[in-house]
Write a protein that holds these residues in place. Sequence first.
Motif, PDB file in Angstrom:
ATOM      1  N   TYR A  76     -26.426 -45.742  23.543  1.00 28.33           N
ATOM      2  CA  TYR A  76     -25.313 -45.575  23.223  1.00 28.33           C
ATOM      3  C   TYR A  76     -25.424 -46.398  21.694  1.00 28.33           C
ATOM      4  CZ  TYR A  76     -20.458 -47.694  22.555  1.00 28.33           C
ATOM      5  OH  TYR A  76     -19.286 -47.918  21.245  1.00 28.33           O
ATOM      6  N   GLU A  80     -24.251 -44.479  17.839  1.00 28.79           N
ATOM      7  CA  GLU A  80     -23.048 -45.088  17.157  1.00 28.79           C
ATOM      8  C   GLU A  80     -24.051 -45.574  16.031  1.00 28.79           C
ATOM      9  OE1 GLU A  80     -19.582 -44.812  18.954  1.00 28.79           O
ATOM     10  OE2 GLU A  80     -20.728 -42.889  21.090  1.00 28.79           O
ATOM     11  N   ARG A  82     -23.842 -48.500  16.984  1.00 27.88           N
ATOM     12  CA  ARG A  82     -23.461 -49.980  16.667  1.00 27.88           C
ATOM     13  C   ARG A  82     -23.016 -50.811  17.883  1.00 27.88           C
ATOM     14  NH1 ARG A  82     -17.514 -48.211  17.788  1.00 27.88           N
ATOM     15  NH2 ARG A  82     -17.663 -46.742  18.583  1.00 27.88           N
ATOM     16  N   LYS A  85     -18.681 -52.759  22.807  1.00 25.85           N
ATOM     17  CA  LYS A  85     -18.030 -54.194  22.991  1.00 25.85           C
ATOM     18  C   LYS A  85     -17.654 -53.871  24.706  1.00 25.85           C
ATOM     19  CE  LYS A  85     -14.522 -53.140  18.520  1.00 25.85           C
ATOM     20  NZ  LYS A  85     -15.062 -51.931  18.226  1.00 25.85           N
ATOM     21  N   ASN A  87     -15.173 -54.054  26.402  1.00 25.74           N
ATOM     22  CA  ASN A  87     -14.567 -53.303  27.537  1.00 25.74           C
ATOM     23  C   ASN A  87     -15.169 -52.131  27.507  1.00 25.74           C
ATOM     24  OD1 ASN A  87     -13.780 -52.892  24.905  1.00 25.74           O
ATOM     25  ND2 ASN A  87     -11.879 -51.534  24.647  1.00 25.74           N
ATOM     26  N   VAL A  88     -16.431 -51.504  26.979  1.00 29.23           N
ATOM     27  CA  VAL A  88     -16.720 -50.243  26.769  1.00 29.23           C
ATOM     28  C   VAL A  88     -17.785 -50.415  27.389  1.00 29.23           C
ATOM     29  CG1 VAL A  88     -18.076 -48.750  25.219  1.00 29.23           C
ATOM     30  CG2 VAL A  88     -16.111 -50.007  23.426  1.00 29.23           C
ATOM     31  N   ASN A  91     -16.540 -50.224  30.856  1.00 24.84           N
ATOM     32  CA  ASN A  91     -16.342 -48.920  31.373  1.00 24.84           C
ATOM     33  C   ASN A  91     -16.831 -47.522  32.041  1.00 24.84           C
ATOM     34  OD1 ASN A  91     -12.973 -48.129  31.627  1.00 24.84           O
ATOM     35  ND2 ASN A  91     -14.014 -45.842  30.890  1.00 24.84           N
ATOM     36  N   MET A  92     -18.007 -48.099  30.815  1.00 25.75           N
ATOM     37  CA  MET A  92     -19.652 -47.527  30.929  1.00 25.75           C
ATOM     38  C   MET A  92     -20.493 -47.386  32.457  1.00 25.75           C
ATOM     39  SD  MET A  92     -21.626 -47.111  27.294  1.00 25.75           S
ATOM     40  CE  MET A  92     -23.127 -47.035  28.151  1.00 25.75           C
ATOM     41  N   ASN A  95     -18.089 -46.397  34.946  1.00 22.23           N
ATOM     42  CA  ASN A  95     -18.417 -45.082  34.829  1.00 22.23           C
ATOM     43  C   ASN A  95     -19.516 -44.002  36.005  1.00 22.23           C
ATOM     44  OD1 ASN A  95     -19.261 -41.908  34.539  1.00 22.23           O
ATOM     45  ND2 ASN A  95     -16.880 -42.241  33.369  1.00 22.23           N
TER      46      ASN A  95
ATOM     47  N   TYR B  96     -15.933 -38.605  26.257  1.00 20.72           N
ATOM     48  CA  TYR B  96     -15.840 -39.280  25.190  1.00 20.72           C
ATOM     49  C   TYR B  96     -14.732 -40.736  25.523  1.00 20.72           C
ATOM     50  CZ  TYR B  96     -17.587 -42.746  22.572  1.00 20.72           C
ATOM     51  OH  TYR B  96     -18.654 -43.850  21.271  1.00 20.72           O
ATOM     52  N   MET B  97     -13.186 -40.173  25.790  1.00 24.11           N
ATOM     53  CA  MET B  97     -12.646 -41.073  25.767  1.00 24.11           C
ATOM     54  C   MET B  97     -12.992 -41.878  27.481  1.00 24.11           C
ATOM     55  SD  MET B  97      -9.957 -43.042  25.381  1.00 24.11           S
ATOM     56  CE  MET B  97      -8.798 -42.886  24.380  1.00 24.11           C
ATOM     57  N   LEU B  98     -13.365 -41.187  28.255  1.00 22.79           N
ATOM     58  CA  LEU B  98     -13.356 -41.107  29.631  1.00 22.79           C
ATOM     59  C   LEU B  98     -14.252 -42.335  30.177  1.00 22.79           C
ATOM     60  CD1 LEU B  98     -12.093 -40.141  32.419  1.00 22.79           C
ATOM     61  CD2 LEU B  98     -13.840 -38.078  32.709  1.00 22.79           C
ATOM     62  N   VAL B  99     -15.860 -42.334  29.927  1.00 21.19           N
ATOM     63  CA  VAL B  99     -16.526 -42.046  29.903  1.00 21.19           C
ATOM     64  C   VAL B  99     -16.639 -44.379  28.741  1.00 21.19           C
ATOM     65  CG1 VAL B  99     -19.480 -42.979  30.149  1.00 21.19           C
ATOM     66  CG2 VAL B  99     -17.963 -40.436  30.732  1.00 21.19           C
ATOM     67  N   TYR B 100     -16.040 -43.687  27.872  1.00 28.32           N
ATOM     68  CA  TYR B 100     -16.153 -45.580  26.713  1.00 28.32           C
ATOM     69  C   TYR B 100     -15.153 -46.020  26.584  1.00 28.32           C
ATOM     70  CZ  TYR B 100     -20.613 -43.503  25.756  1.00 28.32           C
ATOM     71  OH  TYR B 100     -21.837 -43.329  25.792  1.00 28.32           O
ATOM     72  N   GLU B 101     -13.651 -45.718  27.145  1.00 26.14           N
ATOM     73  CA  GLU B 101     -12.427 -45.660  26.716  1.00 26.14           C
ATOM     74  C   GLU B 101     -12.081 -46.530  25.897  1.00 26.14           C
ATOM     75  OE1 GLU B 101      -9.552 -48.409  30.300  1.00 26.14           O
ATOM     76  OE2 GLU B 101     -10.458 -48.822  28.235  1.00 26.14           O
ATOM     77  N   GLN B 102     -12.783 -45.434  24.670  1.00 29.93           N
ATOM     78  CA  GLN B 102     -12.106 -46.175  23.264  1.00 29.93           C
ATOM     79  C   GLN B 102     -12.015 -44.568  22.466  1.00 29.93           C
ATOM     80  OE1 GLN B 102     -15.948 -47.680  21.242  1.00 29.93           O
ATOM     81  NE2 GLN B 102     -14.226 -49.839  21.215  1.00 29.93           N
ATOM     82  N   PRO B 105     -15.410 -42.235  17.516  1.00 29.26           N
ATOM     83  CA  PRO B 105     -15.647 -41.638  16.262  1.00 29.26           C
ATOM     84  C   PRO B 105     -15.706 -40.589  15.429  1.00 29.26           C
ATOM     85  CG  PRO B 105     -17.304 -43.470  17.640  1.00 29.26           C
ATOM     86  CD  PRO B 105     -16.637 -42.475  18.465  1.00 29.26           C
ATOM     87  N   GLN B 108     -19.405 -38.989  15.809  1.00 28.41           N
ATOM     88  CA  GLN B 108     -20.168 -39.163  16.864  1.00 28.41           C
ATOM     89  C   GLN B 108     -19.273 -37.343  17.364  1.00 28.41           C
ATOM     90  OE1 GLN B 108     -22.180 -40.685  18.712  1.00 28.41           O
ATOM     91  NE2 GLN B 108     -22.340 -41.457  17.377  1.00 28.41           N
ATOM     92  N   LYS B 111     -20.887 -34.768  15.811  1.00 25.03           N
ATOM     93  CA  LYS B 111     -22.247 -34.408  16.116  1.00 25.03           C
ATOM     94  C   LYS B 111     -22.098 -33.494  17.022  1.00 25.03           C
ATOM     95  CE  LYS B 111     -24.559 -38.805  15.089  1.00 25.03           C
ATOM     96  NZ  LYS B 111     -25.422 -39.696  15.166  1.00 25.03           N
ATOM     97  N   ARG B 112     -21.009 -34.015  18.372  1.00 24.30           N
ATOM     98  CA  ARG B 112     -21.502 -32.735  18.786  1.00 24.30           C
ATOM     99  C   ARG B 112     -20.778 -31.512  18.928  1.00 24.30           C
ATOM    100  NH1 ARG B 112     -20.588 -38.522  20.431  1.00 24.30           N
ATOM    101  NH2 ARG B 112     -21.354 -38.779  22.824  1.00 24.30           N
ATOM    102  N   ASP B 141     -13.322 -48.532  13.962  1.00 23.66           N
ATOM    103  CA  ASP B 141     -14.165 -50.107  14.297  1.00 23.66           C
ATOM    104  C   ASP B 141     -14.771 -50.018  12.173  1.00 23.66           C
ATOM    105  OD1 ASP B 141     -17.165 -50.110  16.109  1.00 23.66           O
ATOM    106  OD2 ASP B 141     -14.872 -50.946  16.474  1.00 23.66           O
TER     107      ASP B 141
END
Lengths: 207, 235
Positions: A76, A80, A82, A85, A87-88, A91-92, A95, B96-102, B105, B108, B111-112, B141
Amino acid sequence: MGDDILSYNGGVALAMKGKECIAIACDKRYGVQNRTIATNFTKIFQYSDHCFVAFCGLATDVQTVSERLKFRTNLYELREQRKLKPNVLYNMLTNLLYERRFGPYFVFALVVGLDPKTGETFVYDSDNIGAISDNVNLVTVGTASEYIFGLGELFFKPNMNADELFEATSQALLNGVDRDSASGWGAVVYVIEKDKITVRELKGRQD
Amino acid sequence: MSERYGFSLTTFSPSGKLVQIEYALNAVNAGSPAVGIKASNGVVLATEKKSKSLLHDDRTIHKVESICKNMGLVYSGMGPDYRLLVQKARKLAQEYMLVYEQNVPPTQLVKRVADVMQEYTQSGGVRPFGVSLLICGYDYDEDRPFLYQCDPSGSYFPWKATAIGRNFVNGKTFLEKRYSDQLALEDAVHTAILTLKESFEGQMTEDNIEIGICDKEGFRRLTPAEVKDYLAQIG
């Protein structure tokens, strides 16, 4: 202890929230049922500047899950460019655990973190199949989790500073593990603040 | 079909080119023009949407589409290929949202999506996509907007401003003169419309162009009424 896989190796961890600071602590025992094998097995792992995770349960899974999570967080950060965080990261992790819903890892986890810019604190826990919790004041996992939870609730006050938080966390952990034969043999406490992280080793009853 | 074509249909020419990709770019350059401009506080995407017949119900099908809350895209080239990529991009954003809850960006996601386009230049039994995409998004961010172009080859380029499709060379020359880093989103919309006007045949109305904007609040397509207002301001 008997046949319960989550108490085969023993161990305990606790995390508490303060004012713009967090404390996370664990014991250091590694045992096989009633035999203590090592007294340097810490269960807390760092994943980012201000993000920490503690795993309690079967020792092999503590090691594997912490390493597999590191694998994912490393990629990651490379992709990315960066840092993670809290909360991220949480969640990972949930998961990762849910991927093994029908053949799960035997670890319960605590995820804590701090946003260095805003001072916002994050304290979460998870069961071994990734059930998420709210961002709470106090979390505990492990064989002595109920004992340290009770003491933690007793010593907790909202908006403690770093020193008070350290005291509260340490007392809850040290006294709680004395009631559990599978936990103890010393403790490690991390206090995470916006500008620094303090690690302290505690010497409790060595039994 | 896939049992017979385990090999890639995109093969190298002696000069080192992948002709299928060159031809795909030809398809892109024959498509209707699209423009993207990154302002200081957002991004604008605009495209020509001419109907071939008066009987077309122009307000039903859209060229400017959103991928997720903070990202959108537009294309030049083959419509059906675009539709597929929009679906894939949306799914990638949700994964992406499901895994990282964000929110993903922009860098990213691009790229995909570009990786998907590259797969179709190196897999068995498929041809490259006949579209170039202009993808815009807001990165929460870094707190700034992004504009990217994705080509059939799978390359992606970050742009301050660009044009793709028919007459893109003239479009880019026009933008080079007009672009400035201090551009605000409102001015960027005007500039985008003017750039499209350069290659537009006939009268520009709110029904034959489409505009999307992306700022801190998110991505949205402008309603025909809003487009009409901007066109009126240009006169």
